[in-house]
Design an enzyme around this catalytic site. Structure first.
Site, PDB file in Angstrom:
ATOM      1  N   ILE A   1       0.825  -1.220   0.000  1.00 41.77           N
ATOM      2  CA  ILE A   1       0.000   0.000   0.000  1.00 41.77           C
ATOM      3  C   ILE A   1       0.848   1.253   0.000  1.00 41.77           C
ATOM      4  O   ILE A   1       0.336   2.355  -0.004  1.00 41.77           O
ATOM      5  CB  ILE A   1      -0.990   0.030   1.195  1.00 41.77           C
ATOM      6  CG1 ILE A   1      -0.239  -0.213   2.507  1.00 41.77           C
ATOM      7  CG2 ILE A   1      -2.093  -0.994   1.005  1.00 41.77           C
ATOM      8  CD1 ILE A   1      -1.146  -0.063   3.724  1.00 41.77           C
ATOM      9  N   GLY A   2       2.146   1.076  -0.020  1.00 43.76           N
ATOM     10  CA  GLY A   2       2.981   2.269  -0.103  1.00 43.76           C
ATOM     11  C   GLY A   2       4.443   1.898  -0.133  1.00 43.76           C
ATOM     12  O   GLY A   2       4.830   0.819   0.302  1.00 43.76           O
TER      13      GLY A   2
ATOM     14  N   GLY B   1       8.397   3.913   0.428  1.00 42.09           N
ATOM     15  CA  GLY B   1       9.042   5.162   0.806  1.00 42.09           C
ATOM     16  C   GLY B   1      10.514   4.939   0.960  1.00 42.09           C
ATOM     17  O   GLY B   1      11.020   3.864   0.636  1.00 42.09           O
TER      18      GLY B   1
ATOM     19  N   PHE C   1      12.134   4.369   3.433  1.00 39.73           N
ATOM     20  CA  PHE C   1      12.493   3.349   4.402  1.00 39.73           C
ATOM     21  C   PHE C   1      12.189   1.930   3.929  1.00 39.73           C
ATOM     22  O   PHE C   1      12.644   0.980   4.520  1.00 39.73           O
ATOM     23  CB  PHE C   1      11.736   3.587   5.707  1.00 39.73           C
ATOM     24  CG  PHE C   1      12.376   4.632   6.552  1.00 39.73           C
ATOM     25  CD1 PHE C   1      13.219   4.275   7.580  1.00 39.73           C
ATOM     26  CD2 PHE C   1      12.159   5.968   6.307  1.00 39.73           C
ATOM     27  CE1 PHE C   1      13.832   5.236   8.358  1.00 39.73           C
ATOM     28  CE2 PHE C   1      12.772   6.929   7.084  1.00 39.73           C
ATOM     29  CZ  PHE C   1      13.609   6.579   8.112  1.00 39.73           C
ATOM     30  N   GLY C   2      11.362   1.810   2.915  1.00 35.83           N
ATOM     31  CA  GLY C   2      11.007   0.476   2.455  1.00 35.83           C
ATOM     32  C   GLY C   2       9.556   0.453   2.037  1.00 35.83           C
ATOM     33  O   GLY C   2       8.996   1.487   1.684  1.00 35.83           O
TER      34      GLY C   2
ATOM     35  N   VAL D   1       5.366  -0.658   2.514  1.00 43.57           N
ATOM     36  CA  VAL D   1       4.312  -0.812   3.513  1.00 43.57           C
ATOM     37  C   VAL D   1       3.273  -1.775   2.947  1.00 43.57           C
ATOM     38  O   VAL D   1       2.857  -1.642   1.797  1.00 43.57           O
ATOM     39  CB  VAL D   1       3.655   0.549   3.828  1.00 43.57           C
ATOM     40  CG1 VAL D   1       2.644   0.395   4.950  1.00 43.57           C
ATOM     41  CG2 VAL D   1       4.700   1.589   4.182  1.00 43.57           C
TER      42      VAL D   1
ATOM     43  N   LYS E   1       5.048  -2.005   8.038  1.00 42.40           N
ATOM     44  CA  LYS E   1       6.136  -1.268   7.397  1.00 42.40           C
ATOM     45  C   LYS E   1       7.426  -2.062   7.540  1.00 42.40           C
ATOM     46  O   LYS E   1       7.928  -2.262   8.651  1.00 42.40           O
ATOM     47  CB  LYS E   1       6.264   0.063   8.124  1.00 42.40           C
ATOM     48  CG  LYS E   1       7.056   1.086   7.415  1.00 42.40           C
ATOM     49  CD  LYS E   1       6.883   2.393   8.146  1.00 42.40           C
ATOM     50  CE  LYS E   1       6.887   3.552   7.202  1.00 42.40           C
ATOM     51  NZ  LYS E   1       6.456   4.775   7.839  1.00 42.40           N
TER      52      LYS E   1
ATOM     53  N   ASP F   1      10.061  15.108   9.186  1.00 40.65           N
ATOM     54  CA  ASP F   1       9.696  14.773   7.804  1.00 40.65           C
ATOM     55  C   ASP F   1       8.204  15.026   7.573  1.00 40.65           C
ATOM     56  O   ASP F   1       7.491  14.157   7.085  1.00 40.65           O
ATOM     57  CB  ASP F   1      10.065  13.333   7.499  1.00 40.65           C
ATOM     58  CG  ASP F   1      10.174  13.062   6.006  1.00 40.65           C
ATOM     59  OD1 ASP F   1      10.255  11.887   5.608  1.00 40.65           O
ATOM     60  OD2 ASP F   1      10.155  14.027   5.215  1.00 40.65           O
TER      61      ASP F   1
END
Ligand SMILES: *[C@@H]1O[C@H](CO)[C@@H](O)[C@H](O)[C@H]1NC(C)=O
Ligand SMILES: *[C@@H]1O[C@H](CO)[C@@H](O)[C@H](O)[C@H]1NC(C)=O
Ligand SMILES: *[C@@H]1O[C@H](CO)[C@@H](O)[C@H](O)[C@H]1NC(C)=O
Ligand SMILES: *[C@@H]1O[C@H](CO)[C@@H](O)[C@H](O)[C@H]1NC(C)=O
Ligand SMILES: *[C@@H]1O[C@H](CO)[C@@H](O)[C@H](O)[C@H]1NC(C)=O
Ligand SMILES: *[C@@H]1O[C@H](CO)[C@@H](O)[C@H](O)[C@H]1NC(C)=O
Ligand SMILES: *[C@@H]1O[C@H](CO)[C@@H](O)[C@H](O)[C@H]1NC(C)=O
Length: 914
Positions: free
Chosen positions: A630-631, A633, A635-636, A638, A652, A750
């Protein structure tokens, strides 16, 4: 080009001698708008034309005052002048001329050497106005040298600079005059011919015979009009003077009546010709003035360089008219009037060279460079445009694009995100700039061909190289790069040279780098080669490796990769042995330490009592084996998950490279478990095993604010102004809790639209907070590179202070507010360069109370007062100066007010929209 191309009016001698000696009149009659600078002068005075002169010191920051040693009419003249001893080979000294509220100005300069230094070596230099190189001055040819320009005003302050040339001596100047010109004058010439800057070549008063040119007060704009006889070889035409009064106001240039009252009229011959020597190939503009001073109408053909530009041109008695004409690429000019009926005539002629003005650099580039300069703390003399008239020091240009930047041997500390805004860079040289940590923020530089980061303290490659598709030379020698060389480098098809010498790299080089077209230099690393000698060193933790350096002093030689391999293989054996011992020692030490960590943390976790611990197996099961992304970013990724009780969660999963040390991770989990607020996304639990760092958050069905604003038009249309304000208020509440309610206080670091999530009722919650803050304290060695923040949202002060504060969150939140108001992203290539940066683009509009830039899908649906309130809040949040930004509590109060104003206006209008 050795021929003098400067026309110096005979009045100069007069001015030089008398201009200074004129007594100071008390009844000064300085005409409005005139600025007359006596360069190097120390006193103010009024000259014989009743024009006031002032010393130039307030307008220029450089140079030394002295006086010329002219022998003039038997006596010594001590005309003041200013000279500019260079500090470098090519330096510039600039005057900043205020030009006021006019459409065009005339700028007249006199350059005098006058053997002021007794060396008998007149200088050579160039001068520029604004972005244009306006002239080349060679005082060996004529001294004084006079230049006159007409400049169409496009800003309040005009930079006028003298640029020294290698071996050209010290530039000099003795006077500088600024005269406003009539509204719209010379505009036709300039607009039609695409220039803003004209260099005067000739301005003649036809039929006028005096040596002294006519000027102020005859011409109230103080243009100098010369006699014409020198340019008309046949003196057969007569000069006429009739005292007829004309109304010249129909002509924008407003020629003085006395100029129009004289003419050269052809009485007996067929043709009247003027010849003007130009000496220089270029584009020229010609203006001819006609006034019917003889009692009959005359008709004639007008020819320029033999071409008829006007046939049967008619000048009627007592009428004035003018002709503009542009002649491209000529180096000589003649104007011929050919008899048709009665007396061909002309009253005045002006000839200008049209100077090209280079395009300016995009504001993003300029501000990015200024931000970079600020962060270095050096004064590079970076002013005005980076590329024109001459590129700034350390900067290289191609037209108006900044294509190279070389900042070496200074203390940069990090590659800040601003470097990523210099999208046209082909060469970036940041060697020996104290840059530590990961190579970041360069992924946007898709045109970059040469990147030199040698002699820094870099420890990791980062992932930006995957995007730097034009890279040809990558120089990373003498850094502290650790671990293995990433496979991604092999996909850089244009790479010719990869210099990895003297790092702490080890392992097998990716086979993708093993190709004929690429030279890879690897000496001075721990164990680095294309062979598999080092293959079984598989521990991924960063071992503090001793710097085993082979072949340290060879950067100047250019071995091809084959010889490097031989060296590497030969040394590989020793290398391997040393490493094996080290690894064995390390693994043992880590084990005992690792046990400590887990036992301690599990005890602590009991006490937190909030976060649930998931096993990796459970994570796999609740995410249905990581099925729904679903996402993604920095960081990795999700994933969507479903707990056994049916509750949806967002899972996440950290990428390897963004993983924290075990301590940092546990600290983060502890912190996040404690932070509970209705406008902050709740942490449900975590998983820390099998080298995974996984955080499980509550799932919000409404998606992020970014999804809603930019996902599809239909989604965006549902976000009316009241809803947007509600989201803003909610997010501000969440931030307020982080800044003021939690203990310890948390800086989000952020804040951005994609970190503001909506639930199914359009309540908003802030996510992704509290991540790097803890890293700062615990894992200090990693922090220098762990700059959080996203391009377009990052506090500009960060670049100077290297610190993110609560006010940095305010800045980012201000950008979010601007996005909601304008319905566009913080950085966008969609429009002109000026609109690229949302903050720079929107601020002036909103400050001026203009709502032209408000999101189209909000048009007609917002209360003006409410919008004005939100806009002024947003503008204050993005103040450059952090101390002038409001606190989150103030922001929250103002947004609540804007929200309630909007709701009240809706209910009084009888709408039910929320
Ligand atoms: C200068 O001003 C004085 C006094 O106002 C006047 O008498 C004189 O004629 C003026 N000179 C010129 C050249 O206009
Ligand atoms: C110019 O002025 C500076 C400071 O006033 C002085 O140090 C320097 O020697 C002068 N340069 C020359 C060439 O006279
Ligand atoms: C300047 O003019 C002199 C005299 O005409 C000439 O000898 C010299 O070459 C010129 N210098 C430059 C740089 O053009
Ligand atoms: C100019 O042309 C007209 C008409 O052709 C003629 O009558 C007249 O004599 C000419 N004038 C001169 C000076 O040649
Ligand atoms: C004017 O210029 C044209 C073209 O360069 C040339 O043919 C003609 O002879 C010139 N006329 C005079 C009078 O110099
Ligand atoms: C020139 O123009 C005038 C008035 O515009 C006209 O009367 C005359 O006939 C024209 N002459 C020629 C030769 O075209
Ligand atoms: C790096 O820069 C410093 C000055 O900042 C200088 O002293 C040093 O020699 C430079 N080292 C290299 C390798 O260029």
């Amino acid at each position: 080009m050795a021929v003098p191309h400067c026309h110096c009016p005979p009045s100069l001698a007069f001015l030089l001698v008398h201009g200074i000696s004129i007594s100071i009149l008390l009844a000064s009659a300085d005409p409005p708008g005139f600025l007359s600078l006596s360069c190097g002068g120390s006193t103010s005075f009024v000259d014989s034309y009743n024009i006031s002169w002032v010393p130039d010191a307030p307008y220029v920051a450089a140079g030394n005052a002295t006086a010329a040693n002219f022998v003039q009419a038997g006596s010594m003249s001590h005309l003041p002048l200013r000279f500019f001893p260079d500090s470098g080979a090519e330096s510039r000294a600039c005057y900043r001329l205020p030009v006021g509220d006019v459409s065009a100005v005339l700028i007249r300069t006199r350059f005098v050497y006058g053997n002021h230094d007794g060396m008998l070596r007149p200088p050579v230099f160039t001068v520029s106005l604004g972005r244009a190189i306006a002239g080349f001055v060679n005082l060996s040819q004529v001294d004084p040298w006079v230049e006159e320009f007409v400049w169409r005003v496009d800003r309040d302050i005009l930079p006028f600079c003298l640029h020294s040339i290698v071996g050209g001596g010290f530039p000099v100047i003795s006077s500088l005059e600024v005269r406003p010109l009539p509204k719209g004058s010379y505009g036709t010439t300039m607009a039609k011919f695409g220039g803003n800057l004209l260099r005067k070549r000739f301005r003649i008063n036809c039929g006028y015979v005096d040596e002294e040119p006519l000027r102020y007060p005859v011409d109230k704009y103080d243009r100098l009009w010369d006699a014409d006889e020198r340019f008309s070889p046949s003196h057969l035409a007569a000069s006429f003077h009739f005292p007829i009064s004309f109304d010249p106001t129909g002509i924008k240039e407003n020629p003085p009546i006395s100029i129009l009252q004289t003419a050269r009229v052809l009485a007996r011959k067929n043709v009247l010709t003027y010849s003007f020597p130009l000496y220089k190939l270029g584009d020229y503009s010609v203006i001819l003035y006609f006034a019917g001073i003889v009692p009959v109408s005359s008709s004639f053909d007008v020819l320029i360089n033999g071409d008829v530009i006007h046939s049967n041109y008619t000048v009627k008695h007592e009428e004035v008219s003018s002709i503009f004409f542009l002649k491209k690429r000529i180096d000589s000019l003649n104007i011929t009037l050919h008899n048709i009926s009665f007396y061909p005539q002309v009253n005045g002629i002006e000839i200008y060279e049209i100077l090209g003005i280079p395009m300016e650099c995009s504001t993003t580039t300029v501000s990015a460079l200024q931000v970079i300069r600020q962060s270095t703390g050096f004064d590079f003399g970076w002013e005005d445009d980076p590329c024109s008239p001459k590129p700034w020091m350390h900067v290289g240009c191609d037209g108006n694009l900044v294509t190279s930047l070389k900042l070496s041997n200074i203390d940069l500390g990090a590659i800040t995100p601003t470097f990523g805004d210099l999208l046209d860079l082909k060469i970036l040289d940041l060697h020996n700039a104290s840059i530590a940590g990961e190579i970041t923020n360069l992924g946007t530089l898709q045109k970059l061909e040469i990147l030199n980061l040698s002699f820094n303290k870099l420890t990791s490659f980062g992932s930006d190289f995957n995007d730097m598709i034009s890279l040809q030379i990558l120089d990373l020698h003498n850094n502290s790069l650790e671990g293995e060389v990433p496979d991604g480098l092999g996909s850089l098809n244009k790479l010719r040279l990869l210099n990895l010498e003297n790092n702490k790299l080890r392992g097998v080089l990716p086979q993708s780098l093993n190709k004929e077209s690429l030279e890879v230099r690897t000496s001075g690393n721990l164990c680095l080669s294309f062979s598999s000698t080092c293959n079984n060193l598989s521990d991924h933790s960063s071992i503090p490796t001793p710097q085993v350096v082979f072949d340290m002093k060879r950067p100047s030689s250019h071995p091809n990769y084959r010889t490097v391999i031989i060296v590497a293989v030969a040394t590989g054996g020793i290398c391997f042995a040393i490493l094996l011992i080290l690894v064995a020692l390390m693994v043992q030490r880590r084990r005992s330490k690792g046990d400590d960590v887990t036992s301690r943390t599990s005890r602590e976790i009991q006490r937190w009592n909030v976060a649930r611990i998931f096993s990796y197996k459970e994570i796999k099961s609740i995410t249905n084996n990581f099925k729904d992304v679903i996402g993604t970013g920095g960081f990795g990724s999700v994933y969507l998950g479903k707990l056994s009780d049916g509750k949806l969660v967002a899972v996440k999963v950290r990428l390897d490279r963004t993983q924290l040390g075990a301590d940092s991770f546990m600290n983060e989990v502890q912190l996040l478990s404690q932070v509970r607020h209705q406008n902050l996304v709740t942490l449900e639990g975590f998983c820390h095993e099998s080298k995974q760092q996984i955080l499980v958050y509550e799932y919000l069905a409404g998606g992020s604010l970014a999804d809603n604003l930019y996902g599809s038009n239909s989604k965006r249309a549902t976000l009316n102004w009241a809803r947007r304000l509600k989201i803003a208020v909610d997010a501000a509440k969440g931030l307020d809790y982080l800044h003021n309610g939690s203990n310890p206080r948390i800086i989000h670091r952020d804040v951005k639209c994609s970190n503001i999530l909506l639930d199914s009722e359009v309540n908003a919650k802030v996510s992704d907070f509290g991540l790097s803050k803890q890293v700062l304290q615990v894992d200090a060695t990693h922090v220098t590179t762990a700059v959080k923040g996203t391009a377009g949202y990052l506090d500009p002060e960060y670049y100077a202070t290297q610190q993110l504060t609560e006010k940095s969150d305010i800045y980012s939140f201000g950008v979010v507010l601007l996005e909601m108001i304008c319905g566009r992203e913080p950085l966008s290539h969609a429009g002109t360069p000026d609109s690229y940066n949302l903050v720079l683009w929107a601020k002036p509009y909103l400050q001026a109370g203009s709502f032209d830039i408000v999101d189209e899908s909000l048009r007609g649906g917002f209360n003006k007062e409410s919008m004005a309130k939100a806009a002024s809040t947003a503008v204050r949040c993005v103040e450059r100066d952090a101390s002038r930004r409001p606190t989150i509590a103030e922001v929250l109060a103002e947004l609540k007010e804007a929200y309630s104003t909007q709701l009240t206006s809706l209910s009084t209008q009888g709408h039910d929209d929320v």
